[in-house]
Design an enzyme around this catalytic site. Structure first.
Site, PDB file in Angstrom:
ATOM      1  N   ARG A  57      -9.593  60.869 -72.761  1.00 56.18           N
ATOM      2  CA  ARG A  57      -9.345  60.226 -71.149  1.00 56.18           C
ATOM      3  C   ARG A  57     -10.010  61.296 -70.281  1.00 56.18           C
ATOM      4  NH1 ARG A  57      -4.979  61.087 -68.961  1.00 56.18           N
ATOM      5  NH2 ARG A  57      -3.306  60.489 -70.626  1.00 56.18           N
ATOM      6  N   TYR A 110     -19.756  44.046 -51.540  1.00 57.29           N
ATOM      7  CA  TYR A 110     -19.478  43.707 -52.897  1.00 57.29           C
ATOM      8  C   TYR A 110     -18.184  42.956 -52.790  1.00 57.29           C
ATOM      9  CZ  TYR A 110     -18.973  42.883 -57.943  1.00 57.29           C
ATOM     10  OH  TYR A 110     -18.622  42.577 -59.214  1.00 57.29           O
ATOM     11  N   ASP A 182     -22.191  52.785 -51.501  1.00 62.86           N
ATOM     12  CA  ASP A 182     -22.444  52.197 -52.917  1.00 62.86           C
ATOM     13  C   ASP A 182     -24.031  51.903 -52.945  1.00 62.86           C
ATOM     14  OD1 ASP A 182     -22.849  50.261 -54.846  1.00 62.86           O
ATOM     15  OD2 ASP A 182     -20.949  49.120 -54.393  1.00 62.86           O
ATOM     16  N   LYS A 207     -25.136  47.757 -63.731  1.00 62.65           N
ATOM     17  CA  LYS A 207     -26.456  46.905 -63.311  1.00 62.65           C
ATOM     18  C   LYS A 207     -27.626  47.673 -63.665  1.00 62.65           C
ATOM     19  CE  LYS A 207     -23.002  44.324 -61.603  1.00 62.65           C
ATOM     20  NZ  LYS A 207     -22.467  44.777 -60.059  1.00 62.65           N
TER      21      LYS A 207
END
Ligand SMILES: *Cc1c(COP(=O)(O)O)cnc(C)c1O
Length: 398
Positions: A57, A110, A182, A207
Site C-alpha cells: 500500500r 473535469y 490538471d 488517458k
C-alpha cells in the site's frame, strides 16, 4: 551530452534502478510485502532512513518506476501515484484543504473534479469559488481575496478552453496559495506547468500517459516537500496504484511522444475539416486561430493536443444518428487512447451534472467530444464525411 529529449526520456527514464536478472524490462512485482532477516535494517527502511519496500500500500518497485518516469517527463523533483486520476485529485485536495479554507477554481474542470468542488468539499466546510473559465480578471479577483489552493485545468474538458498559467501563478503566489494544474489533456509532451511556476501537476494516467485504454491510474508531480505530504495521505487512505496497472502505464508511456505528436496532428486536421462540413455548428480546438485561447495556448504549449469538440446542427437528435455511423471511433467515456474516441459530453465528461448545470457551464447538449487517435488522417476524415452524408435530411432542415 545534452539532457535527453522527450522521446528518449519517455523510453529510458526511470527504468534502470528496477531491472533485475539482466532483464531489459521492468518486472511486475506482485509481492504485497517485503521480508527482512535483519531487524535493524527493517527498522531503518520502515522509518525511511534506508531505501526499500515494506508493504504494497505504501510502495512497490513497479509503481516506483512509473512514478520516476512521469517525474522525469514533467521535470519534477518528486512524484507519487494513485489508483485513478480522481484519486490523485481527491487525495491532493484532501491533503491541503481543511474546514474554513478557501479554494479557487474554474467552472469547466473535469466532471468528477467539479463534483468534489460542488458536493463533497462544501460538506467539509471548505469554501469553493468556481470562476468563469477563461475570465482571468474574475479569477484574479477571487484569488486576491485569499485562498489556500488555486486549482486549474487547461485545456479544459470538453470545450478545450485555455487558462494563462503564468498569469494565474503570479496571482496565486501573491496570495500564498498552492497552485495545482490538471495536465491530463495536454500531457507532458505538450505542456510542462512546473516550468511555468505551478506547484503541483496532476495526471489521469488512464488517458494519454497509458494511451491504450487498458489501465487506470493517477499521478502527482512537484516539489519533494508537497508531494511527500500527499504521498502520506495516500499511503494511509489507500488509493494505491496496483503493480499490473503501473506496468501497463509504463509500457504505454514509452510511445507517449510518438502518439501525442500524431494525435496533435490528427486533431488539427480533423478540426479544420469539421469546419468545412455543413452539419457542423461550431468547432472548439485551441489550434484554430479563431479559438479564444489560441494565443495563450501558443505561448504555453508545444502542441495543441489531441482533444477537440464540436457541436452539430440539430442537437441531440443529430448526435444520436451521427455517432453510431462512425467506423473508426469507439463511442465511449474514455479519451487519449490510440483509437479515436467520441462521445456526447452529456454522457461522458459531464454525466454527473444535471442539464441545468451543463448549460451553466456552457456545454450544449449536442456537443461531441472527439479524442483523436493515431489512425491515418485520411481514414478519419473519410469516416466523418460518410457519417455526415448518411444523416437523415430532416435533421438540418431546422
Ligand atoms: C479522466 C480525467 C480525470 C479522472 O481520471 P480517472 O483516471 O478517470 O479517475 C481527471 N481529469 C481529467 C482532465 C480527466 O480527463
Amino acid at each position: 551530452m545534452n539532457e535527453p529529449r522527450m522521446s528518449t526520456k519517455a523510453i529510458w527514464a526511470g527504468e534502470s534502478d528496477y531491472l533485475a536478472f539482466g532483464a531489459t524490462q521492468v518486472p511486475v512485482v506482485h509481492s504485497v510485502s517485503y521480508g527482512y532477516d535483519n531487524m535493524d535494517e527493517w527498522y531503518e527502511v520502515a522509518i525511511g532512513n534506508k531505501k526499500g519496500h515494506i508493504y504494497g500500500r505504501n510502495t512497490n518497485p513497479t509503481v516506483e518506476a512509473f512514478e520516476d518516469k512521469i517525474r522525469l517527463l514533467e521535470g519534477a523533483e518528486a512524484a507519487t501515484s494513485f489508483s485513478t486520476g480522481m484519486a490523485a485529485i481527491s487525495n491532493t485536495l484532501g491533503t491541503f484543504l481543511f474546514p474554513g479554507d478557501r479554494v479557487v477554481s474554474i467552472k469547466d474542470t473535469y466532471g468528477g473534479t467539479n463534483k468534489i468542488f460542488t458536493e463533497f468539499l462544501p460538506k467539509q466546510h471548505v469554501d469553493v469559488i468556481l470562476c468563469e473559465t477563461g475570465n482571468h480578471e474574475a479569477i484574479e479577483e477571487e484569488i486576491a481575496k485569499g485562498c489556500q489552493v488555486l486549482y486549474l485545468e487547461t485545456p479544459t474538458n470538453p470545450t478545450v478552453k485555455i487558462t494563462d498559467i503564468t498569469r494565474m501563478v503570479r496571482a496565486g503566489k501573491a496570495a500564498g496559495a498552492i497552485v495545482i494544474v490538471d495536465n491530463t489533456f495536454a500531457t507532458p509532451i505538450n505542456q510542462n506547468p512546473l516550468e511555468l511556476g505551478v506547484d503541483l501537476v496532476i495526471h489521469s494516467a488512464t488517458k494519454f500517459l497509458g494511451g491504450h485504454a487498458d489501465a487506470l491510474g493517477g499521478a502527482l508531480c512537484g516539489s519533494k516537500e508537497l508531494v511527500e505530504k500527499v504521498y502520506h495521505y495516500r499511503e494511509i487512505n489507500g488509493a494505491t496504484l496496483d503493480p499490473m496497472s503501473a506496468y501497463l502505464l509504463l509500457r504505454g508511456m514509452k510511445t507517449l511522444k510518438l502518439r501525442v505528436d500524431k494525435q496533435n496532428e490528427n486533431a488539427m486536421k480533423v478540426a479544420e475539416h469539421l469546419k468545412t462540413i455543413d452539419g457542423v455548428e461550431s468547432v472548439f480546438y485551441p489550434g484554430l486561430t479563431e479559438h479564444p485561447g489560441h494565443d495563450i495556448a501558443k505561448q504555453q504549449m508545444r502542441g495543441f493536443g489531441g482533444m477537440l469538440s464540436f457541436s452539430v446542427k440539430g442537437g441531440v437528435d443529430t448526435v444520436r444518428h451521427l455517432l453510431p455511423k462512425l467506423k473508426y471511433a469507439n463511442r465511449a467515456a474514455n479519451l487519449g487512447a490510440v483509437e479515436t474516441i467520441v462521445g456526447p459530453s452529456r454522457t461522458t465528461s459531464h454525466v454527473e451534472c444535471t442539464p441545468e448545470e451543463r448549460a451553466a457551464m456552457g456545454i450544449p447538449e449536442g456537443l461531441i467530444r472527439y479524442s483523436a487517435g493515431i489512425e491515418d488522417i485520411e481514414d478519419l476524415i473519410e469516416d466523418l464525411d460518410q457519417a455526415f452524408h448518411a444523416l437523415p435530411e430532416h435533421l438540418f432542415a431546422r
